[in-house]
Design a protein around this motif. Structure first.
Motif, PDB file in Angstrom:
ATOM      1  N   ILE A  57     -10.265 -24.190   3.843  1.00  0.00           N
ATOM      2  CA  ILE A  57      -8.834 -24.490   3.737  1.00  0.00           C
ATOM      3  C   ILE A  57      -8.463 -25.674   4.621  1.00  0.00           C
ATOM      4  CG2 ILE A  57      -6.519 -23.611   4.238  1.00  0.00           C
ATOM      5  CD1 ILE A  57      -7.523 -20.841   3.428  1.00  0.00           C
ATOM      6  N   VAL A  58      -8.970 -25.658   5.862  1.00  0.00           N
ATOM      7  CA  VAL A  58      -8.678 -26.767   6.778  1.00  0.00           C
ATOM      8  C   VAL A  58      -9.294 -28.069   6.283  1.00  0.00           C
ATOM      9  CG1 VAL A  58      -9.053 -27.640   9.120  1.00  0.00           C
ATOM     10  CG2 VAL A  58      -8.431 -25.244   8.770  1.00  0.00           C
ATOM     11  N   GLY A  59     -10.557 -27.980   5.809  1.00  0.00           N
ATOM     12  CA  GLY A  59     -11.241 -29.188   5.348  1.00  0.00           C
ATOM     13  C   GLY A  59     -10.600 -29.812   4.137  1.00  0.00           C
ATOM     14  N   ILE A  60     -10.004 -28.996   3.286  1.00  0.00           N
ATOM     15  CA  ILE A  60      -9.347 -29.522   2.086  1.00  0.00           C
ATOM     16  C   ILE A  60      -7.875 -29.805   2.351  1.00  0.00           C
ATOM     17  CG2 ILE A  60      -8.696 -28.981  -0.289  1.00  0.00           C
ATOM     18  CD1 ILE A  60     -11.221 -27.290  -0.491  1.00  0.00           C
ATOM     19  N   GLY A  61      -7.220 -28.928   3.121  1.00  0.00           N
ATOM     20  CA  GLY A  61      -5.782 -29.047   3.308  1.00  0.00           C
ATOM     21  C   GLY A  61      -5.348 -30.286   4.063  1.00  0.00           C
ATOM     22  N   ILE A  62      -6.043 -30.597   5.168  1.00  0.00           N
ATOM     23  CA  ILE A  62      -5.648 -31.757   5.974  1.00  0.00           C
ATOM     24  C   ILE A  62      -5.774 -33.061   5.192  1.00  0.00           C
ATOM     25  CG2 ILE A  62      -6.247 -33.117   8.022  1.00  0.00           C
ATOM     26  CD1 ILE A  62      -6.863 -30.538   9.472  1.00  0.00           C
ATOM     27  N   PRO A  63      -6.907 -33.336   4.531  1.00  0.00           N
ATOM     28  CA  PRO A  63      -6.974 -34.561   3.728  1.00  0.00           C
ATOM     29  C   PRO A  63      -5.941 -34.592   2.597  1.00  0.00           C
ATOM     30  CG  PRO A  63      -9.170 -33.701   4.115  1.00  0.00           C
ATOM     31  CD  PRO A  63      -8.209 -32.652   4.580  1.00  0.00           C
ATOM     32  N   TYR A  64      -5.682 -33.428   2.000  1.00  0.00           N
ATOM     33  CA  TYR A  64      -4.716 -33.371   0.899  1.00  0.00           C
ATOM     34  C   TYR A  64      -3.323 -33.787   1.370  1.00  0.00           C
ATOM     35  CZ  TYR A  64      -1.517 -31.399  -2.550  1.00  0.00           C
ATOM     36  OH  TYR A  64      -0.514 -31.226  -3.457  1.00  0.00           O
ATOM     37  N   PHE A  65      -2.864 -33.204   2.489  1.00  0.00           N
ATOM     38  CA  PHE A  65      -1.542 -33.545   3.003  1.00  0.00           C
ATOM     39  C   PHE A  65      -1.487 -34.999   3.462  1.00  0.00           C
ATOM     40  CE2 PHE A  65      -1.147 -28.875   3.504  1.00  0.00           C
ATOM     41  CZ  PHE A  65       0.038 -28.713   2.798  1.00  0.00           C
ATOM     42  N   ALA A  66      -2.569 -35.494   4.042  1.00  0.00           N
ATOM     43  CA  ALA A  66      -2.591 -36.895   4.478  1.00  0.00           C
ATOM     44  C   ALA A  66      -2.452 -37.832   3.280  1.00  0.00           C
ATOM     45  CB  ALA A  66      -3.882 -37.186   5.239  1.00  0.00           C
ATOM     46  N   VAL A  67      -3.174 -37.535   2.211  1.00  0.00           N
ATOM     47  CA  VAL A  67      -3.116 -38.381   1.017  1.00  0.00           C
ATOM     48  C   VAL A  67      -1.750 -38.301   0.350  1.00  0.00           C
ATOM     49  CG1 VAL A  67      -4.041 -38.699  -1.308  1.00  0.00           C
ATOM     50  CG2 VAL A  67      -5.599 -38.305   0.597  1.00  0.00           C
ATOM     51  N   THR A  68      -1.201 -37.086   0.204  1.00  0.00           N
ATOM     52  CA  THR A  68       0.101 -36.950  -0.451  1.00  0.00           C
ATOM     53  C   THR A  68       1.212 -37.629   0.355  1.00  0.00           C
ATOM     54  OG1 THR A  68       0.340 -34.769   0.609  1.00  0.00           O
ATOM     55  CG2 THR A  68      -0.490 -34.818  -1.653  1.00  0.00           C
TER      56      THR A  68
END
Length: 288
Positions: A57-68
Motif C-alpha cells: 500500500i505504501v509503495g503504491i500509494g505514495i507514488p500514486y498521490f505524487a503523480v496525481t
C-alpha cells in the motif's frame, strides 16, 4: 475528564479565526486478555502477510498521490495560461469576465447564527467541532511463562472526529457519545466591498468569496480584546485576532445555548457543551 462533551471553535478568514480548549489527556490502563494458543502458533505468518500488505500500500500509494498531485498542478497551470490574456482589471470587468483585484481594505461581515457569533472584516468563518473521546490501544506481549496476551489501554482527549466504542474490549467503561448537533461548518459572507487602488470600490459576491484562498487565523474573545499573558509566547508568533468579550452578549440566547447547553469558556475561543448520559447508558456502564 469524566464527562464527554462537544465543543466548537471558530476560524475566520479575511482572514479567519479559531477557538482552542486546553486539556490534559486522560490515560487508563485496560485489562490483560490472554489468548488460547495452539502448538507452534505464534502468528508469524499472519504478521508477515500484514507487513507485505502495508508495504504494498505504501509503495503504491505514495507514488500514486505524487503523480496525481503533479498532474493536477500541471492541469491548473495550463488552464491559467489559456485564460491569462482574458483576465481584466476589476474596474473594467463586465458580467462574465474573469477579473483580478488587489485590495488591503475589505468591508465584510460573517456570522455563525447557531452560536450567535458575528465578526466584521472577515470573509469566512469556520466552526471546528471537537469531541471528547476515548481511543483504544492494544499491544500483544508474552509474559514470564511465555503465554501470549493483549494489553489494552485507553486515552481520552479532544479529537476532530468521533470514535465508535462498541468494538472496544471494555465498551461500557469507555463509552463514546456519538451526538453531533452542531458539526464543523464554514460560513461565507454574503458579499464584500473592496477598495481599489484608484479610490473606487467594487462588490464581490458570495460565490467568489467562497473560493478565496486566504490564511486562517485564530480568534479569541478576551477582556479588553488583548492577549492573555503567556510566558512561552516568545517561542512562536501569535497571529490570533482578539475581540472584546462583550461581543458575545447574545450567545446566551442562541440556538446552541438554548437547545444544546453551549456556553463560552474561553481558553482560546471554546464553546463547551457537557454530555449527560441517559439512564440506559448509566445502567449499561454499571453492570458491564
Amino acid at each position: 475528564l469524566k464527562q464527554c462533551a462537544l465543543s466548537s471553535r471558530t476560524r475566520a478568514r479575511r482572514s479567519g479565526f479559531v477557538w482552542a480548549m486546553r486539556t490534559v489527556p486522560a490515560f487508563r490502563q485496560g485489562r490483560r486478555v490472554y489468548h488460547d494458543e495452539r502448538p507452534g502458533g505464534d502468528n508469524k505468518c499472519i504478521n508477515y502477510i500484514l507487513f507485505a500488505v502495508v508495504l504494498a500500500i505504501v509503495g503504491i500509494g505514495i507514488p500514486y498521490f505524487a503523480v496525481t498531485n503533479e498532474l493536477a498542478y500541471r492541469s491548473m497551470a495550463e488552464s491559467f495560461e489559456e485564460v491569462r490574456g482574458d483576465i481584466v482589471d476589476i474596474k473594467d470587468a463586465r458580467d462574465g469576465d474573469m477579473a483580478h483585484l488587489q485590495s488591503a481594505e475589505i468591508a465584510a461581515s460573517v456570522a455563525d447564527d447557531a452560536f450567535g457569533v458575528s465578526l466584521g472584516s472577515a470573509l469566512q468563518l469556520r466552526r471546528n467541532t471537537e469531541y471528547c473521546q476515548w481511543e483504544q490501544f492494544s499491544e500483544t506481549k508474552r509474559d514470564e511463562n511465555n503465554r501470549t496476551y493483549t494489553q489494552y489501554s485507553y486515552v481520552k482527549t479532544w479529537r476532530s472526529y468521533r470514535i465508535h466504542s462498541l468494538a472496544f474490549d471494555q465498551p461500557a467503561a469507555h463509552h463514546n457519545p456519538l451526538r453531533d448537533p452542531l458539526p464543523s461548518s464554514v460560513f461565507t459572507a454574503e458579499s464584500a466591498e473592496v477598495r481599489l487602488a484608484d479610490g473606487s470600490s467594487a462588490i464581490v459576491d458570495q460565490a467568489i468569496l467562497a473560493k478565496t484562498r486566504a490564511p486562517w487565523h485564530r480568534v479569541d474573545w478576551t477582556l479588553g480584546a488583548v492577549p492573555r499573558k503567556n510566558w512561552f509566547a516568545w517561542l512562536w508568533k501569535d497571529d490570533s485576532r482578539y475581540e472584546f468579550i462583550s461581543a458575545l452578549d447574545g450567545t446566551q440566547t442562541s440556538f446552541a445555548a438554548l437547545q444544546h447547553n453551549f456556553v463560552y469558556v474561553g481558553q482560546g475561543g471554546y464553546f463547551f457543551s457537557p454530555y449527560l448520559s441517559s439512564m440506559s447508558e448509566a445502567m449499561f456502564k454499571h453492570f458491564f
